[in-house]
Design an enzyme around this catalytic site. Sequence first.
Site, short mmCIF file in Angstrom:
data_model
loop_
_atom_site.label_atom_id
_atom_site.label_comp_id
_atom_site.label_asym_id
_atom_site.label_seq_id
_atom_site.Cartn_x
_atom_site.Cartn_y
_atom_site.Cartn_z
N TYR A 13 0.81 -1.22 0.00
CA TYR A 13 0.00 0.00 0.00
C TYR A 13 0.84 1.28 0.00
O TYR A 13 0.33 2.34 -0.33
CB TYR A 13 -0.92 0.05 1.23
CG TYR A 13 -1.98 -1.00 1.30
CD1 TYR A 13 -2.23 -1.88 0.25
CD2 TYR A 13 -2.77 -1.11 2.45
CE1 TYR A 13 -3.20 -2.85 0.35
CE2 TYR A 13 -3.75 -2.07 2.55
CZ TYR A 13 -3.96 -2.95 1.51
OH TYR A 13 -4.93 -3.90 1.62
N HIS B 120 -0.82 -11.74 2.49
CA HIS B 120 -1.77 -10.92 1.75
C HIS B 120 -2.61 -11.74 0.77
O HIS B 120 -3.82 -11.54 0.65
CB HIS B 120 -1.03 -9.83 0.99
CG HIS B 120 -1.84 -8.61 0.72
ND1 HIS B 120 -1.31 -7.35 0.67
CD2 HIS B 120 -3.17 -8.46 0.47
CE1 HIS B 120 -2.26 -6.47 0.41
NE2 HIS B 120 -3.41 -7.12 0.28
#
Length: 292
Positions: free
Chosen positions: A50, A108
């Site tokens: 991110y 993730h």
Amino acid sequence: MAYESFTLNGGMTLPSIGFGTYDDTGADVAAMIRNAIDAGYRFFDTASIYQTERALGQVIKESGIPRGEFIIETKLWVDEMGYDNARRALEASLQRLGTDYVDLYLIHWPRQTGACDEDWKSLDAETWRAMEQMQSEGMIKALGCSNFLPHHLQPLLANCNQPPVVNQLELHVGYMQAEAVACCKANGILPIAWGPLCRGRNIPAEVSETLDYAVKRYGKTRQQICIRYLMQCGIMPVPKSASPEHMRDNLDVFDFAISDEDIMLMSCIPQTAWMGEHPDLRIPTAKSNPNQ
């Protein structure tokens, strides 16, 4: 009921609503996080990919609020999987966050390259062993997954010492992945919802009409209905917003309850409004280098 907090296996307590820091709009991430802290959020979701870890860590430090009052959840990306890679990934995340531990550390995505990835089970297991070791060293408080469906969870559960306590999935009105949620709950894993507000996509008529009905009945916004619905389903929503007003509104969901009948109505909408990211089909494209 709507949970005011969630207690994980192992005893960690999470607030009922978190805040997502992923941003693809070009917003001032530091200002966004600062406003979220001012609004009352204490659970923050980030990830190496991110590129918000550095801003999150700096704003938390500048807030003057003790680190122990925050829950920081971050994740390792698909190119950071493997025993040695996982350690390097966590060390890099800790450096960017400016902390010596994270509360929750997640894989993730369960597969590196989608359907053509034949070694994903062994790679997941290898990565998990590294995470368990780092947890034993105090670098991680609790372990979790993201985007793991039941057939991804089962081999991991069969070959781990510390099972995941959370699994973050795309969950929202119109896309509730009932089998995945049931698998999580059967194994004591808290489902956490990414994309809980059903934004950023063309909302099908059946979802739009159901939400409009609930807005009129309960006198709340669509976003508040979406959040309350997930909470009453025993799922922790992690909305995101760049608007301080919307941040506050998303926390204002404790003065009403959706009836059991309406919960069922919203739960029985056919699967729709999917973001199109499936761990067995393809991996989302990284927007840029997380280490920059």
